[in-house]
Design an enzyme around this catalytic site. Structure first.
Site, PDB file in Angstrom:
ATOM      1  N   GLU A 197       0.732  -1.257  -0.070  1.00 17.90           N
ATOM      2  CA  GLU A 197      -0.025  -0.054   0.141  1.00 17.90           C
ATOM      3  C   GLU A 197       1.012   1.182  -0.114  1.00 17.90           C
ATOM      4  O   GLU A 197       0.858   2.162   0.957  1.00 17.90           O
ATOM      5  CB  GLU A 197      -0.976   0.038   1.269  1.00 17.90           C
ATOM      6  N   GLU A 320      -4.405  -9.177  -0.087  1.00 13.92           N
ATOM      7  CA  GLU A 320      -5.293  -8.715   0.850  1.00 13.92           C
ATOM      8  C   GLU A 320      -6.834  -8.653   0.501  1.00 13.92           C
ATOM      9  O   GLU A 320      -7.107  -7.753  -0.418  1.00 13.92           O
ATOM     10  CB  GLU A 320      -5.107  -7.272   1.711  1.00 13.92           C
TER      11      GLU A 320
END
Ligand code: AHR
Length: 517
Positions: A197, A320
Site C-alpha cells: 500500500e 489482501e
C-alpha cells in the site's frame, strides 16, 4: 458435543427432504472439455501480520508458555492450519512491513530490541517472532513464504541484505550471521513483495514516484544461489485503476505480479462497517453484495494490465481480501478482532469463486488474516481455540487447489432484498489431476432453498462422491469457545445423477462440496 452434531445433521437432513418442494430453480452448464486455466493453489494463501493477537498469542507463544506448543508455535493452531494445506503465507505485514527492520528480528530472542508497533495499537513489539520463526513456521505448514519488504521507510540496501541473509548459500558475513543464528542452509524464498500500500501507510506515494522506486528497489532484490524471487509490486485497492496502469506502463517487465487489495465492508461506510455479530438481514445482504464487487474490480485492473501485458505474464496478486467489520466490543483498540459468521463463510465462498473464475490473471491471493485478526480462520482465547466458519470454507475448497477450472454458464435465481437483488447461487467447478470433477456451490438466500441442476457436457460421469455441507440455523450464527462446532460441516450425499445431469437442493445460507467421476 456429539449429540449436538447428530441433531444438527438430522435437522439438515429433514430440511433437505422437505425443501425441494419450495425451492427456487437454477441451472449450471459445465463445459467439462473446455478447461483452459489452472486454479493456482496460491489463490488460497494466508496473510499474517504483526497486528493485535494475530502472531503473538495466535500463532507464537514461545517455548516456555503454558499453552501446549511445538517449538514455540501453539500446537492446536499449527495442527488446524496444517489441515488447510496452506500454499503460502504473507508476512510481516501489511502496514507493519513498511516500518519493519528485519535485523530487529534475528539473534538471541532475549537480546532483540523492543520497538513500537505504530500502526496497530502502539504496542511494544519484542521482536521474538522474526525471520527464523516465520520461515520455520512455513516449513512446519508446508507453505511457501511470501515476504513483504519495506520500501516505505527502508533502503534498497536493507532489502538486499535481507535477501542475502535468507538465501545466500556461499561465504559472506550475512550468510555466516544466519549460520551463527542457527540456520546452516539458506531458505528458498519465492514470493517477494516490494512495498505494501505504497499509496497509503507504505509511504503515501504517487503512482509515478512508486513506479520509479519499484524499478530501483527491485534491482537489488537479487536471486542468490539459485533462488528465484517472484516479485510483486504494490497495487492499490478497489477501483483505483490508474495506479495499476501507471505501474504497469513503467515497470511491467520488471515484475511477476502487481497486487490488489479489496476488503468487504457490510456497513454503510468505512467509519461504520457494521458489527460482526447479531446483525440482521440488511447487513447480511449488504455484506454478500459488497463481496461480489471484487469481480468488477479484478476485471477493471485486469483490463488495464491487458494493455501492457496481453500475454498475461504478470499476475494480479489479490494479497489482501476479506470482510472487515467493526471490532468486537471490549476488544483492544487497533487489534482488528472480529467474530466470524455464516455470512462471512458465504463472503469467503463467493470471493473464492470470483478469484477462481479469474484464474487467467489471478494466481495468488491472501485472505486477511490467519488468526484473531479480521476474517480469521482461527480465534483463540488463552489456551482455547476455535475454527471459524471461514476456516471450514477454506477446508472444503481445497479440492480446487491446482485443479483445472471448468467453464460454467450459470442461470441463477435472484435473492431479492429491499428492492435490490444478487444471484442466489455461486459456484466453482474444477477437474483435478486424477480426473475427478469437484463442485462447490453456495446458496446466498437467507431463507429460500435452491434447486440446482448441473448439466455436464463433454464428459462421462456416472458416480457422485459424497461431500460436505456447511449451513447454520441463522445468518449470523458463529462458533464460540463454548459452542465451537455451532457452524461446522456435515456430510452431504443428496445429489442425484441422471444422463450427465446432477440435481441437488441447497438449503438457505449454505455451501456444499462434492465430487463426480
Ligand atoms: O490487514 C490490515 C491492513 O489493511 C494492512 O496492514 C494494510 O495493508 C491494509 O490497509
Amino acid at each position: 458435543m456429539l449429540a449436538g452434531k447428530i441433531i444438527r445433521s438430522l435437522l439438515v437432513f429433514l430440511f433437505l427432504c422437505t425443501s425441494s418442494l419450495v425451492a427456487q430453480q437454477n441451472r449450471v452448464i459445465v463445459n467439462a472439455d473446455q478447461g483452459e486455466y489452472t486454479i493456482s493453489r496460491h489463490i488460497y494463501g494466508q496473510f499474517s501480520e504483526h497486528l493485535g493477537r494475530g502472531i503473538y498469542e495466535g500463532i507464537w507463544v514461545g517455548e516456555d508458555s503454558d499453552i501446549p506448543n511445538t517449538e514455540g508455535y501453539r500446537t492446536d493452531v499449527l495442527k488446524a492450519l496444517q489441515e488447510l494445506e496452506i500454499p503460502n503465507i504473507r508476512w510481516p505485514g501489511g502496514c507493519f512491513a513498511d516500518e519493519y527492520d528485519w535485523r530487529d528480528g534475528i539473534g538471541p530472542r532475549s537480546e532483540r530490541p523492543k520497538t513500537v508497533n505504530t500502526h496497530w495499537g502502539m504496542v511494544t513489539e519484542d521482536n521474538s517472532f522474526g525471520t527464523h520463526e516465520f520461515l520455520r513456521l512455513t516449513e512446519l505448514l508446508g507453505a511457501e513464504p511470501y515476504i513483504s519488504a519495506n520500501v516505505g521507510s527502508g533502503t534498497p540496501a536493507q532489502m538486499q541484505d535481507w535477501v542475502e541473509y535468507m538465501t545466500y548459500a556461499g561465504e559472506s558475513d550475512l550468510a555466516n550471521l544466519r549460520r551463527q543464528n542457527g540456520r546452516e542452509e539458506p531458505w528458498k524464498i519465492k514470493f517477494f513483495g516490494i512495498g505494501n500500500e505504497s499509496w497509503g501507510c507504505g509511504g503515501n506515494m504517487t503512482a509515478d514516484y512508486y513506479a520509479d522506486l519499484y524499478r530501483r528497489y527491485q534491482t537489488y532484490a537479487k536471486d542468490y544461489s539459485g533462488n528465484e524471487l517472484y516479485k510483486i509490486a504494490s497495487g492499490w485497492s478497489n477501483a483505483e485503476y490508474d495506479w495499476t496502469e501507471t505501474v504497469m506502463r513503467e515497470a511491467n517487465d520488471m515484475m511477476d505480479a502487481i497486487s490488489l487489495h479489496y476488503y468487504t465492508v457490510p456497513g454503510p461506510s468505512w467509519e461504520n462497517k457494521g458489527p460482526s455479530t447479531g446483525f440482521g438481514e440488511e447487513l447480511y445482504f449488504e455484506g454478500l453484495k459488497a463481496s461480489l464487487e471484487l469481480d468488477r474490480y479484478i476485471e477493471g485492473h485486469a483490463t488495464r494490465m491487458d494493455k501492457y501485458d496481453p500475454e498475461k505474464r504478470v499476475a494480479l496478486a489479490v494479497d489482501e481480501w476479506g470482510v472487515w467489520t467493526d471490532p468486537l466490543p471490549g476488544s483492544r483498540s487497533g487489534f482488528l478482532y472480529q467474530q466470524n459468521s455464516m455470512r462471512d463463510a458465504l463472503i469467503a465462498s463467493l470471493s473464492l469463486d470470483i478469484l477462481n473464475a479469474h484464474s487467467d490473471r489471478v494466481r495468488i491471493a491472501n485472505i486477511a488474516q490467519t488468526v484473531n485478526v479480521l476474517q480469521a480462520m482461527i480465534l483463540t482465547d488463552g489456551p482455547r481455540m476455535i475454527k471459524t466458519p471461514t476456516y471450514h470454507v477454506f477446508h472444503m475448497y481445497k479440492v480446487h487447489h491446482d485443479a483445472t477450472l471448468l467453464p460454467v454458464k450459470v442461470t441463477s435465481a435472484d435473492y431479492r432484498y429491499d428492492g435490490e437483488s444478487i444471484p442466489a447461487i455461486s459456484t466453482t467447478v474444477s477437474r483435478n489431476k486424477e480426473g475427478v470433477i469437484h463442485i462447490t456451490a453456495s446458496n446466498t438466500h437467507a431463507s429460500e432453498s435452491q434447486e440446482i441442476t448441473f448439466d455436464l457436457r463433454g464428459t462421462d460421469i456416472d458416480r457422485i462422491i459424497p461431500g460436505r455441507l456447511l449451513t447454520a440455523d441463522q445468518i449470523n450464527a458463529v462458533n464460540t469457545f463454548e459452542d465451537p462446532d455451532n457452524v461446522s460441516p456435515v456430510m452431504f450425499d443428496d445429489a442425484t445423477i441422471s444422463n450427465g445431469t446432477v440435481s441437488m437442493t441447497l438449503p438457505p445460507r449454505s455451501i456444499v462440496v462434492f465430487g463426480l467421476q
